[in-house]
Enzyme design. Structure first.
Site, PDB file in Angstrom:
ATOM      1  N   GLU A 126      28.511   0.111 -23.887  1.00 37.73           N
ATOM      2  CA  GLU A 126      29.231  -1.068 -23.399  1.00 37.73           C
ATOM      3  C   GLU A 126      28.930  -2.280 -24.270  1.00 37.73           C
ATOM      4  OE1 GLU A 126      27.352   1.055 -21.761  1.00 37.73           O
ATOM      5  OE2 GLU A 126      27.827   1.130 -19.624  1.00 37.73           O
TER       6      GLU A 126
ATOM      7  N   CYS B 198      23.422   0.351 -25.991  1.00 34.29           N
ATOM      8  CA  CYS B 198      24.359   1.033 -25.088  1.00 34.29           C
ATOM      9  C   CYS B 198      25.795   0.916 -25.589  1.00 34.29           C
ATOM     10  CB  CYS B 198      24.291   0.420 -23.703  1.00 34.29           C
ATOM     11  SG  CYS B 198      22.786   0.754 -22.795  1.00 34.29           S
TER      12      CYS B 198
ATOM     13  N   CYS C 277      24.389   0.137 -17.050  1.00 33.72           N
ATOM     14  CA  CYS C 277      23.018  -0.305 -16.764  1.00 33.72           C
ATOM     15  C   CYS C 277      22.998  -1.815 -16.518  1.00 33.72           C
ATOM     16  CB  CYS C 277      22.082   0.072 -17.913  1.00 33.72           C
ATOM     17  SG  CYS C 277      22.202  -1.013 -19.354  1.00 33.72           S
TER      18      CYS C 277
ATOM     19  N   GLU D  99      21.178   5.484 -30.453  1.00 35.79           N
ATOM     20  CA  GLU D  99      19.745   5.543 -30.164  1.00 35.79           C
ATOM     21  C   GLU D  99      18.926   5.392 -31.444  1.00 35.79           C
ATOM     22  OE1 GLU D  99      19.159   9.109 -27.791  1.00 35.79           O
ATOM     23  OE2 GLU D  99      20.148   8.132 -26.064  1.00 35.79           O
TER      24      GLU D  99
ATOM     25  N   CYS E  42      23.791  -4.113 -19.510  1.00 41.07           N
ATOM     26  CA  CYS E  42      25.223  -4.146 -19.858  1.00 41.07           C
ATOM     27  C   CYS E  42      26.017  -4.954 -18.833  1.00 41.07           C
ATOM     28  CB  CYS E  42      25.769  -2.736 -19.987  1.00 41.07           C
ATOM     29  SG  CYS E  42      25.128  -1.897 -21.457  1.00 41.07           S
TER      30      CYS E  42
ATOM     31  N   ASN F 277      27.022   4.687 -27.615  1.00 46.88           N
ATOM     32  CA  ASN F 277      25.589   4.395 -27.653  1.00 46.88           C
ATOM     33  C   ASN F 277      24.977   4.883 -28.955  1.00 46.88           C
ATOM     34  OD1 ASN F 277      26.090   7.005 -26.510  1.00 46.88           O
ATOM     35  ND2 ASN F 277      24.048   7.067 -25.618  1.00 46.88           N
TER      36      ASN F 277
HETATM   37  N1  THU Z   1      23.486   4.166 -21.961  1.00 44.66           N
HETATM   38  C1  THU Z   1      24.666   3.534 -22.257  1.00 44.66           C
HETATM   39  O1  THU Z   1      25.226   3.682 -23.349  1.00 44.66           O
HETATM   40  N2  THU Z   1      25.207   2.727 -21.310  1.00 44.66           N
HETATM   41  C2  THU Z   1      24.658   2.482 -20.088  1.00 44.66           C
HETATM   42  O2  THU Z   1      25.153   1.643 -19.343  1.00 44.66           O
HETATM   43  C3  THU Z   1      23.499   3.256 -19.653  1.00 44.66           C
HETATM   44  C4  THU Z   1      22.791   4.010 -20.715  1.00 44.66           C
HETATM   45  C5  THU Z   1      22.882   5.028 -22.979  1.00 44.66           C
HETATM   46  C6  THU Z   1      21.600   4.506 -23.540  1.00 44.66           C
HETATM   47  C7  THU Z   1      20.913   5.778 -23.994  1.00 44.66           C
HETATM   48  O3  THU Z   1      21.385   6.101 -25.296  1.00 44.66           O
HETATM   49  C8  THU Z   1      21.435   6.834 -23.032  1.00 44.66           C
HETATM   50  O4  THU Z   1      22.588   6.281 -22.420  1.00 44.66           O
HETATM   51  C9  THU Z   1      20.440   7.243 -21.972  1.00 44.66           C
HETATM   52  O5  THU Z   1      19.940   6.141 -21.303  1.00 44.66           O
END
Ligand code: THU
Length: 136
Positions: free
Chosen positions: A62, A60, A93, A51, A96, A49
């Site tokens: 995935e 994300c 999520c 940000e 994804c 991920n």
């Molecule tokens: N995140 C992912 O990388 N994958 C997911 O399926 C859920 C959330 C990340 C996004 C963000 O950087 C952190 O987790 C918190 O939401």
């Protein structure tokens, strides 16, 4: 476990997801995620991920892994491994799930954490009645 993919390959993908998770850029949530996709020939494609100070631009792990697989010419995802730090491990999520579904609705998803609390899902478990290319 996937029908075609060996358990050795799955272990390599878990190791790759654990490694790439160390590269997560998550200064805001501090929730580090690593993903490793196994394509139909056993190739591994990773993502973490990423940000942003403008929070909504976060990508994300995935979807980063899907972008890596696609960039490598592979859309035939057999397995997607997702490593998070939580117990139980977090599942992908909704966004994804939808993006993974576009690649292969039949794929298997393994969620785990560094303590190896493994849970296997089918995409249909996570995204029933999915909207996809055949829906319109
Ligand atoms: N995140 C992912 O990388 N994958 C997911 O399926 C859920 C959330 C990340 C996004 C963000 O950087 C952190 O987790 C918190 O939401």
């Amino acid at each position: 476990m996937s029908r075609e993919i060996s358990s050795e390959r799955i272990e390599e993908a878990v190791a790759a997801a654990l490694r790439v998770r160390e590269n997560a850029y998550a200064p805001y949530s501090r929730f580090h995620v690593g993903a490793a996709i196994i394509d139909g020939d056993g190739g591994i494609h990773v993502g973490c991920n990423v940000e942003n100070a403008s929070y909504g631009l976060t990508n994300c792990a995935e979807r980063a892994a899907v972008a890596a697989a696609t960039s490598g010419g592979r859309r035939d995802i057999a397995v997607c491994v997702v490593v998070t730090q939580t117990s139980p491990p977090a599942a992908p999520c909704g966004a994804c799930r939808q993006v993974l579904s576009e690649c292969n609705p039949e794929m298997r998803i393994l969620t785990t954490n560094p303590a190896r609390e493994d849970t296997w899902y089918s995409l249909a478990d996570l995204l029933p009645s999915a909207f996809g290319p055949a829906s319109f």
